[in-house]
Design a protein around this motif. Structure first.
Motif, PDB file in Angstrom:
ATOM      1  N   GLY A   1       0.821  -1.209   0.000  1.00  0.00           N
ATOM      2  CA  GLY A   1       0.000   0.000   0.000  1.00  0.00           C
ATOM      3  C   GLY A   1       0.849   1.251   0.000  1.00  0.00           C
ATOM      4  O   GLY A   1       0.528   2.240  -0.676  1.00  0.00           O
ATOM      5  N   LEU A   2       1.950   1.216   0.742  1.00  0.00           N
ATOM      6  CA  LEU A   2       2.831   2.380   0.796  1.00  0.00           C
ATOM      7  C   LEU A   2       3.526   2.600  -0.551  1.00  0.00           C
ATOM      8  O   LEU A   2       3.641   3.743  -1.012  1.00  0.00           O
ATOM      9  CB  LEU A   2       3.850   2.231   1.928  1.00  0.00           C
ATOM     10  CG  LEU A   2       4.714   3.449   2.198  1.00  0.00           C
ATOM     11  CD1 LEU A   2       3.866   4.701   2.434  1.00  0.00           C
ATOM     12  CD2 LEU A   2       5.621   3.193   3.396  1.00  0.00           C
ATOM     13  N   LYS A   3       3.959   1.546  -1.184  1.00  0.00           N
ATOM     14  CA  LYS A   3       4.563   1.688  -2.520  1.00  0.00           C
ATOM     15  C   LYS A   3       3.560   2.322  -3.490  1.00  0.00           C
ATOM     16  O   LYS A   3       3.900   3.224  -4.253  1.00  0.00           O
ATOM     17  CB  LYS A   3       5.006   0.327  -3.069  1.00  0.00           C
ATOM     18  CG  LYS A   3       6.287  -0.170  -2.492  1.00  0.00           C
ATOM     19  CD  LYS A   3       6.696  -1.474  -3.161  1.00  0.00           C
ATOM     20  CE  LYS A   3       8.001  -1.954  -2.574  1.00  0.00           C
ATOM     21  NZ  LYS A   3       8.482  -3.170  -3.247  1.00  0.00           N
ATOM     22  N   ARG A   4       2.320   1.842  -3.450  1.00  0.00           N
ATOM     23  CA  ARG A   4       1.285   2.389  -4.322  1.00  0.00           C
ATOM     24  C   ARG A   4       1.029   3.860  -4.005  1.00  0.00           C
ATOM     25  O   ARG A   4       0.965   4.699  -4.898  1.00  0.00           O
ATOM     26  CB  ARG A   4      -0.008   1.575  -4.165  1.00  0.00           C
ATOM     27  CG  ARG A   4      -1.174   2.130  -4.977  1.00  0.00           C
ATOM     28  CD  ARG A   4      -2.479   1.395  -4.685  1.00  0.00           C
ATOM     29  NE  ARG A   4      -2.759   1.235  -3.270  1.00  0.00           N
ATOM     30  CZ  ARG A   4      -3.177   2.204  -2.446  1.00  0.00           C
ATOM     31  NH1 ARG A   4      -3.339   3.443  -2.900  1.00  0.00           N
ATOM     32  NH2 ARG A   4      -3.425   1.960  -1.176  1.00  0.00           N
ATOM     33  N   GLU A   5       0.892   4.176  -2.715  1.00  0.00           N
ATOM     34  CA  GLU A   5       0.626   5.563  -2.318  1.00  0.00           C
ATOM     35  C   GLU A   5       1.752   6.503  -2.744  1.00  0.00           C
ATOM     36  O   GLU A   5       1.499   7.624  -3.179  1.00  0.00           O
ATOM     37  CB  GLU A   5       0.424   5.658  -0.802  1.00  0.00           C
ATOM     38  CG  GLU A   5      -0.927   5.166  -0.337  1.00  0.00           C
ATOM     39  CD  GLU A   5      -2.076   6.081  -0.699  1.00  0.00           C
ATOM     40  OE1 GLU A   5      -1.847   7.278  -1.008  1.00  0.00           O
ATOM     41  OE2 GLU A   5      -3.216   5.617  -0.689  1.00  0.00           O
TER      42      GLU A   5
ATOM     43  N   ALA B   1      11.545   4.953   4.323  1.00  0.00           N
ATOM     44  CA  ALA B   1      11.505   4.766   2.876  1.00  0.00           C
ATOM     45  C   ALA B   1      12.574   5.657   2.250  1.00  0.00           C
ATOM     46  O   ALA B   1      12.967   6.673   2.822  1.00  0.00           O
ATOM     47  CB  ALA B   1      10.131   5.120   2.320  1.00  0.00           C
ATOM     48  N   ASN B   2      13.048   5.235   1.093  1.00  0.00           N
ATOM     49  CA  ASN B   2      14.090   5.988   0.405  1.00  0.00           C
ATOM     50  C   ASN B   2      13.695   6.253  -1.038  1.00  0.00           C
ATOM     51  O   ASN B   2      13.183   5.357  -1.723  1.00  0.00           O
ATOM     52  CB  ASN B   2      15.417   5.204   0.395  1.00  0.00           C
ATOM     53  CG  ASN B   2      15.975   5.039   1.772  1.00  0.00           C
ATOM     54  OD1 ASN B   2      16.191   6.014   2.485  1.00  0.00           O
ATOM     55  ND2 ASN B   2      16.192   3.803   2.178  1.00  0.00           N
ATOM     56  N   LEU B   3      13.941   7.481  -1.465  1.00  0.00           N
ATOM     57  CA  LEU B   3      13.842   7.794  -2.884  1.00  0.00           C
ATOM     58  C   LEU B   3      15.058   7.184  -3.573  1.00  0.00           C
ATOM     59  O   LEU B   3      16.110   7.002  -2.942  1.00  0.00           O
ATOM     60  CB  LEU B   3      13.844   9.306  -3.094  1.00  0.00           C
ATOM     61  CG  LEU B   3      12.707  10.091  -2.448  1.00  0.00           C
ATOM     62  CD1 LEU B   3      12.952  11.593  -2.591  1.00  0.00           C
ATOM     63  CD2 LEU B   3      11.369   9.712  -3.044  1.00  0.00           C
TER      64      LEU B   3
ATOM     65  N   SER C   1      16.446  10.548  -8.120  1.00  0.00           N
ATOM     66  CA  SER C   1      15.198  11.296  -7.936  1.00  0.00           C
ATOM     67  C   SER C   1      15.434  12.798  -8.039  1.00  0.00           C
ATOM     68  O   SER C   1      16.352  13.343  -7.421  1.00  0.00           O
ATOM     69  CB  SER C   1      14.580  10.988  -6.570  1.00  0.00           C
ATOM     70  OG  SER C   1      13.456  11.820  -6.355  1.00  0.00           O
ATOM     71  N   GLU C   2      14.591  13.461  -8.803  1.00  0.00           N
ATOM     72  CA  GLU C   2      14.664  14.918  -8.929  1.00  0.00           C
ATOM     73  C   GLU C   2      14.056  15.610  -7.709  1.00  0.00           C
ATOM     74  O   GLU C   2      14.231  16.813  -7.533  1.00  0.00           O
ATOM     75  CB  GLU C   2      13.957  15.364 -10.202  1.00  0.00           C
ATOM     76  CG  GLU C   2      14.661  14.875 -11.454  1.00  0.00           C
ATOM     77  CD  GLU C   2      13.950  15.311 -12.729  1.00  0.00           C
ATOM     78  OE1 GLU C   2      12.988  16.108 -12.654  1.00  0.00           O
ATOM     79  OE2 GLU C   2      14.376  14.855 -13.797  1.00  0.00           O
ATOM     80  N   LEU C   3      13.351  14.873  -6.865  1.00  0.00           N
ATOM     81  CA  LEU C   3      12.700  15.468  -5.696  1.00  0.00           C
ATOM     82  C   LEU C   3      13.711  15.969  -4.669  1.00  0.00           C
ATOM     83  O   LEU C   3      13.389  16.845  -3.868  1.00  0.00           O
ATOM     84  CB  LEU C   3      11.735  14.474  -5.056  1.00  0.00           C
ATOM     85  CG  LEU C   3      10.615  13.960  -5.966  1.00  0.00           C
ATOM     86  CD1 LEU C   3       9.738  12.963  -5.220  1.00  0.00           C
ATOM     87  CD2 LEU C   3       9.800  15.096  -6.533  1.00  0.00           C
TER      88      LEU C   3
ATOM     89  N   GLY D   1       4.696  10.336  -7.647  1.00  0.00           N
ATOM     90  CA  GLY D   1       4.945  10.029  -9.051  1.00  0.00           C
ATOM     91  C   GLY D   1       6.216   9.231  -9.252  1.00  0.00           C
ATOM     92  O   GLY D   1       6.740   9.180 -10.357  1.00  0.00           O
ATOM     93  N   GLU D   2       6.717   8.620  -8.184  1.00  0.00           N
ATOM     94  CA  GLU D   2       7.972   7.864  -8.244  1.00  0.00           C
ATOM     95  C   GLU D   2       7.868   6.582  -7.432  1.00  0.00           C
ATOM     96  O   GLU D   2       7.112   6.509  -6.470  1.00  0.00           O
ATOM     97  CB  GLU D   2       9.130   8.676  -7.652  1.00  0.00           C
ATOM     98  CG  GLU D   2       9.510   9.880  -8.432  1.00  0.00           C
ATOM     99  CD  GLU D   2      10.798  10.516  -7.935  1.00  0.00           C
ATOM    100  OE1 GLU D   2      11.492   9.928  -7.077  1.00  0.00           O
ATOM    101  OE2 GLU D   2      11.113  11.614  -8.411  1.00  0.00           O
TER     102      GLU D   2
END
Length: 153
Positions: A42-46, A84-86, A90-92, A52-53
């Motif tokens: 669920g967290l991956k989906r959210e 969690a890690n980007l 990641s451009e964020l 958007g990543e």
């Protein structure tokens, strides 16, 4: 009925990523409702919906039983907070603040904007974070064990 929520603790260079919705006067960790899936899934989906990543989901750090008022209604929630890690490309990381549109609104809501911001971990006392226990817990993430929290209105 219990509401099940999962949220991401995303840190980078002593900063943490928080978001606020349109007109919100508080900040919270990105995440959302679990929909007939495991909390990590669920967290991956959210995160895909909100950021958007894709993100890498790490260790579970906090399990909270949380009762609170939302739009005048009492919510009885069980919440799972994961590190969690980007991904490194990641451009964020480059944006101190950014806005994303949540196209999968909750409870029949229409799409809405989420305002994201990177906050210094040592300055969290200066902002309103919900749930309120996060203000202190987010500065103590190095512990090995999972913390169970019970919070009521």
């Amino acid at each position: 009925m219990k509401h099940v929520r999962t949220a991401a603790i995303i840190t980078h260079q002593n900063k943490i990523l928080l978001h606020s919705n349109q007109g919100g006067n508080y900040w919270t960790l990105p995440g959302g409702a679990v929909e007939n899936e495991f909390t990590k899934d669920g967290l991956k989906r959210e995160m895909k919906e909100e950021l958007g990543e894709e993100v890498h989901i790490g260790d579970l750090k906090i399990v909270a039983e949380n009762r609170f008022l939302y739009r005048g209604e009492e919510v009885d929630s069980i919440e799972f907070y994961y590190c969690a890690n980007l991904f490194l490309d990641s451009e964020l990381f480059e944006s101190a603040t950014f806005t994303k549109t949540e196209v999968f609104g909750q409870n029949g809501e229409k799409p809405y904007e989420l305002n994201f911001k990177w906050f210094d971990l040592d300055k969290l006392e200066e902002i309103t974070i919900l749930p309120s226990f996060l203000k202190s817990e987010l500065t103590q993430l190095s512990r090995e064990s999972i913390k169970h929290i019970e919070q009521t209105i």
